[in-house]
Design a protein around this motif. Sequence first.
Motif, PDB file in Angstrom:
ATOM      1  N   ALA A 158      46.230  31.241  28.971  1.00 42.49           N
ATOM      2  CA  ALA A 158      46.967  29.863  29.551  1.00 42.49           C
ATOM      3  C   ALA A 158      47.780  29.084  28.750  1.00 42.49           C
ATOM      4  CB  ALA A 158      45.962  29.072  30.555  1.00 42.49           C
ATOM      5  N   HIS A 159      47.144  28.875  27.631  1.00 41.61           N
ATOM      6  CA  HIS A 159      47.873  28.096  26.702  1.00 41.61           C
ATOM      7  C   HIS A 159      47.396  29.019  25.246  1.00 41.61           C
ATOM      8  CE1 HIS A 159      48.640  24.870  29.427  1.00 41.61           C
ATOM      9  NE2 HIS A 159      47.452  25.038  29.912  1.00 41.61           N
ATOM     10  N   GLU A 160      48.112  28.345  24.098  1.00 40.40           N
ATOM     11  CA  GLU A 160      47.891  29.097  22.983  1.00 40.40           C
ATOM     12  C   GLU A 160      46.394  29.099  22.364  1.00 40.40           C
ATOM     13  OE1 GLU A 160      49.655  29.143  18.382  1.00 40.40           O
ATOM     14  OE2 GLU A 160      49.708  27.325  19.581  1.00 40.40           O
ATOM     15  N   HIS A 161      45.756  30.292  22.397  1.00 35.54           N
ATOM     16  CA  HIS A 161      44.578  30.378  21.965  1.00 35.54           C
ATOM     17  C   HIS A 161      43.545  29.799  22.966  1.00 35.54           C
ATOM     18  CE1 HIS A 161      46.217  31.992  18.408  1.00 35.54           C
ATOM     19  NE2 HIS A 161      46.391  30.713  17.916  1.00 35.54           N
ATOM     20  N   ASP A 162      43.854  29.790  24.329  1.00 36.14           N
ATOM     21  CA  ASP A 162      43.032  29.260  25.441  1.00 36.14           C
ATOM     22  C   ASP A 162      43.244  30.005  26.632  1.00 36.14           C
ATOM     23  OD1 ASP A 162      41.668  27.579  26.860  1.00 36.14           O
ATOM     24  OD2 ASP A 162      42.909  26.140  27.586  1.00 36.14           O
ATOM     25  N   TYR A 163      42.124  30.535  27.050  1.00 29.07           N
ATOM     26  CA  TYR A 163      41.903  31.740  27.852  1.00 29.07           C
ATOM     27  C   TYR A 163      41.277  31.537  29.107  1.00 29.07           C
ATOM     28  CZ  TYR A 163      43.869  34.846  24.589  1.00 29.07           C
ATOM     29  OH  TYR A 163      44.691  35.653  23.757  1.00 29.07           O
ATOM     30  N   LEU A 164      41.518  31.576  30.262  1.00 30.32           N
ATOM     31  CA  LEU A 164      41.169  31.696  31.529  1.00 30.32           C
ATOM     32  C   LEU A 164      40.724  32.988  32.469  1.00 30.32           C
ATOM     33  CD1 LEU A 164      43.213  28.748  32.809  1.00 30.32           C
ATOM     34  CD2 LEU A 164      40.976  28.415  31.676  1.00 30.32           C
ATOM     35  N   SER A 165      39.945  33.127  33.245  1.00 29.41           N
ATOM     36  CA  SER A 165      39.655  34.123  33.964  1.00 29.41           C
ATOM     37  C   SER A 165      40.688  34.617  34.777  1.00 29.41           C
ATOM     38  CB  SER A 165      38.333  34.068  34.883  1.00 29.41           C
ATOM     39  OG  SER A 165      38.263  34.919  35.675  1.00 29.41           O
ATOM     40  N   ASN A 166      41.165  36.014  34.790  1.00 29.55           N
ATOM     41  CA  ASN A 166      42.368  36.237  35.686  1.00 29.55           C
ATOM     42  C   ASN A 166      42.033  37.652  36.530  1.00 29.55           C
ATOM     43  OD1 ASN A 166      45.471  38.083  35.097  1.00 29.55           O
ATOM     44  ND2 ASN A 166      45.223  35.952  36.150  1.00 29.55           N
ATOM     45  N   GLY A 167      40.754  37.386  37.124  1.00 27.49           N
ATOM     46  CA  GLY A 167      40.282  38.650  37.792  1.00 27.49           C
ATOM     47  C   GLY A 167      39.684  39.552  37.198  1.00 27.49           C
ATOM     48  N   SER A 168      39.761  41.023  37.810  1.00 31.80           N
ATOM     49  CA  SER A 168      39.208  41.977  37.109  1.00 31.80           C
ATOM     50  C   SER A 168      39.451  43.330  37.681  1.00 31.80           C
ATOM     51  CB  SER A 168      37.495  41.862  37.326  1.00 31.80           C
ATOM     52  OG  SER A 168      37.215  42.117  38.717  1.00 31.80           O
ATOM     53  N   ILE A 169      39.236  44.525  36.864  1.00 29.03           N
ATOM     54  CA  ILE A 169      39.506  45.699  37.502  1.00 29.03           C
ATOM     55  C   ILE A 169      38.222  46.002  38.232  1.00 29.03           C
ATOM     56  CG2 ILE A 169      40.156  48.345  37.081  1.00 29.03           C
ATOM     57  CD1 ILE A 169      41.602  47.242  34.616  1.00 29.03           C
ATOM     58  N   SER A 170      38.374  45.873  39.571  1.00 32.18           N
ATOM     59  CA  SER A 170      36.876  46.243  40.163  1.00 32.18           C
ATOM     60  C   SER A 170      37.382  46.466  41.738  1.00 32.18           C
ATOM     61  CB  SER A 170      35.875  44.923  40.138  1.00 32.18           C
ATOM     62  OG  SER A 170      36.638  43.870  40.688  1.00 32.18           O
ATOM     63  N   TYR A 171      36.515  46.990  42.486  1.00 34.68           N
ATOM     64  CA  TYR A 171      36.568  47.023  44.012  1.00 34.68           C
ATOM     65  C   TYR A 171      36.673  45.822  44.675  1.00 34.68           C
ATOM     66  CZ  TYR A 171      35.899  48.204  48.925  1.00 34.68           C
ATOM     67  OH  TYR A 171      35.913  48.138  50.241  1.00 34.68           O
ATOM     68  N   THR A 172      35.788  44.571  43.915  1.00 30.16           N
ATOM     69  CA  THR A 172      35.715  43.408  44.775  1.00 30.16           C
ATOM     70  C   THR A 172      36.991  42.632  44.318  1.00 30.16           C
ATOM     71  OG1 THR A 172      33.366  43.174  44.271  1.00 30.16           O
ATOM     72  CG2 THR A 172      34.595  41.136  44.605  1.00 30.16           C
ATOM     73  N   PHE A 173      37.475  42.911  43.618  1.00 29.60           N
ATOM     74  CA  PHE A 173      38.901  42.108  43.165  1.00 29.60           C
ATOM     75  C   PHE A 173      40.291  42.785  43.712  1.00 29.60           C
ATOM     76  CE2 PHE A 173      42.670  40.856  40.257  1.00 29.60           C
ATOM     77  CZ  PHE A 173      42.668  39.470  40.771  1.00 29.60           C
ATOM     78  N   LEU A 174      40.126  44.161  43.584  1.00 24.90           N
ATOM     79  CA  LEU A 174      41.546  44.839  43.980  1.00 24.90           C
ATOM     80  C   LEU A 174      41.414  45.375  45.353  1.00 24.90           C
ATOM     81  CD1 LEU A 174      42.308  46.743  40.693  1.00 24.90           C
ATOM     82  CD2 LEU A 174      43.194  44.662  41.540  1.00 24.90           C
ATOM     83  N   GLY A 175      40.121  45.572  45.919  1.00 25.09           N
ATOM     84  CA  GLY A 175      39.854  45.988  47.149  1.00 25.09           C
ATOM     85  C   GLY A 175      40.218  47.263  47.500  1.00 25.09           C
ATOM     86  N   THR A 176      40.359  48.112  46.712  1.00 27.02           N
ATOM     87  CA  THR A 176      40.732  49.522  46.863  1.00 27.02           C
ATOM     88  C   THR A 176      39.509  50.630  46.117  1.00 27.02           C
ATOM     89  OG1 THR A 176      42.236  51.456  46.107  1.00 27.02           O
ATOM     90  CG2 THR A 176      42.143  49.733  44.777  1.00 27.02           C
TER      91      THR A 176
END
Length: 649
Positions: A158-176
Amino acid sequence: MVSMNGRIVLLCVFVFFFALADAVNFSVNQTISLNDNRPTSVFVDEGYIYLTFSGSNHVQRYNLTDGRLRLDRRYGSDDTESSNFIGVPIDVWVDGDYLYVVNEENVIFKIEKGTSDIKFKGESDSYKPDSAAAVAAKGDRIYLVDTENDRVNILLEAHEHDYLSNGSISYTFLGTADALLNSPRDIAIYGDEIYVADSDNDRIAVFYTNLTYAGCYGKGIGQAYLSSPVYIALDGDYLYVVGWGRRTIDVILRENRKRVASINSTIYAFKSIAGIYAYDSKLYVVDENNKSMVILNVDKTTLQGYDEVAPLYSEMKGDVDYVCGLYSVATALNANMSDKCPQYRERLDDVEQLMATGKYDDAYAVMVEDMRPKVDGDKAYLKTYIENELYSRHSGLEDRLEHSATTMPSGLYATYSSINLALQYAKDMINTGNYSGALAQLKEIEVRIGMLEMAAQSETETHGMLNESYSEELASMHKSYADIKEKLKFYNITFDDGLFRSLMENASNALNAYDMETAYAAIHEAEGMLSDAESAVSERETEVLYANETLVAAQHRLSELKNSSFFIISPNTAPIEMFISNATAILYSNPLSAKEYAEQALEAVEKEEKDFEDAKFMLLFGIALMVFLLIFSGLVGAGLRFLLKRKRQ
């Protein structure tokens, strides 16, 4: 009931043959002992080898010099109070100027390569895995494999060297269901694709970086090909997969997902592979139980052979012929588009030449990387365009037929039914892809509906109108033939003049006798002959144009050569003039052969230019030598005279 694993199997449908081909060879380049240290991962970047070890608080960077592994830098610290303490790393990934490390405590670190400084320490519950297995990074995103929770967590900078959760590769997040992972254990990124070792689903799942599903490797319907993959690596051509036994590496050709080799004990006896990485035509494999790193040479010189390329060429030729047919139909539909068929045929000629000289890899690349996307794109576009146009014409004719039925005399219902059946037949041809047949059928139906519409007004009026219409068409065809006749003769194109005149005369006689069916049949056949003749003239004009361009170039080069006389030397232009004369003589009757003569003339010009330059050099050299000898003899004579004069004195 079909199990969830069964549904995953059904999703992973692709062509995946087990017959091993001689497509790539592997040999041991070097085996390096790691001094009783058990390696847990490996990564190679810019010539440096990054290793992690069981029980070690460091990521160690090495360079390979003179066959020896030399320690270059350590990342991390044994001091738990140090700002550089990272614990025991289990996996490492390098992207740009940074290392990305995940440790046994499931904590992610971003470390600057040049300074060893930790720029980010990630232990937020929003993205921290419960059971981390691997890490990868690209740009502003970090990917963490969470085996226990069947997902790949994504962190966004989100900012330099500062990270936030951005979802996941998963059935729960992508719904497929495509993202329904089951105990994923490794991850790799190549280009814009993310590869996940989906272990308990016996597959390698592939996603684009925008998280759309790109397909999978590993299971075909009814037969398993990969068994619980745990480690993966990629290069431009291959996907390397280590299965649950961790003793062998399956090698899969990415282009067609065909397994082409297996690295097993015949090459090296691995005991427990702990990580692999492909870099610069080498495969780096760390073996935990052997406490070693094995570097394998990857020889791709036999990537493709005749047996692989010849079927592909046949398929491509068939597709090009099909697309050229589509262009012909589109042209007949008055489409405003450029015909790419000549370009495709030229590329096929290039492929034939490459195959003839044994350059199968290049031929394969031309067909797969250059031609295939374009041909498939044109095929899809042209089919859509043609189908839309044909369906539109079909719908219009249906409307006309139904409208004519409202005022149609009962005596014409048989004709109406016949045309209705023809419309259904035309629609079937569109549905089955017989576009040229459908177009011809629709044109014929249009004429028949026109006849029916006129007949619905009155039989007498219809005959008169048809007679007038067909007479006008005959007059138009006579004019078209008069316009093209001289061109046919000029270009020496075969045309059955007697048959054409006979058909025209039969049509005229039938019109006079009000025999519309016979008149229509004769006109239809004559129209086909005229259309074929016009196409032949158009094709010959194109051939003449290309041949003439080559001939003009040859004449220009000949003119330049003739003007290049030097002293007593003149170029020998007789063979060139002969080629040009031959080309000129048959330019319009046989432009393809004329083009070959013109190309031979150009080759002869190039040879004569070289010979002429050599002759000029020898002449200049001879003149220079004569001048030198004259000067030298003059000096010698002067010297002798001087000596004689001295002697007399």
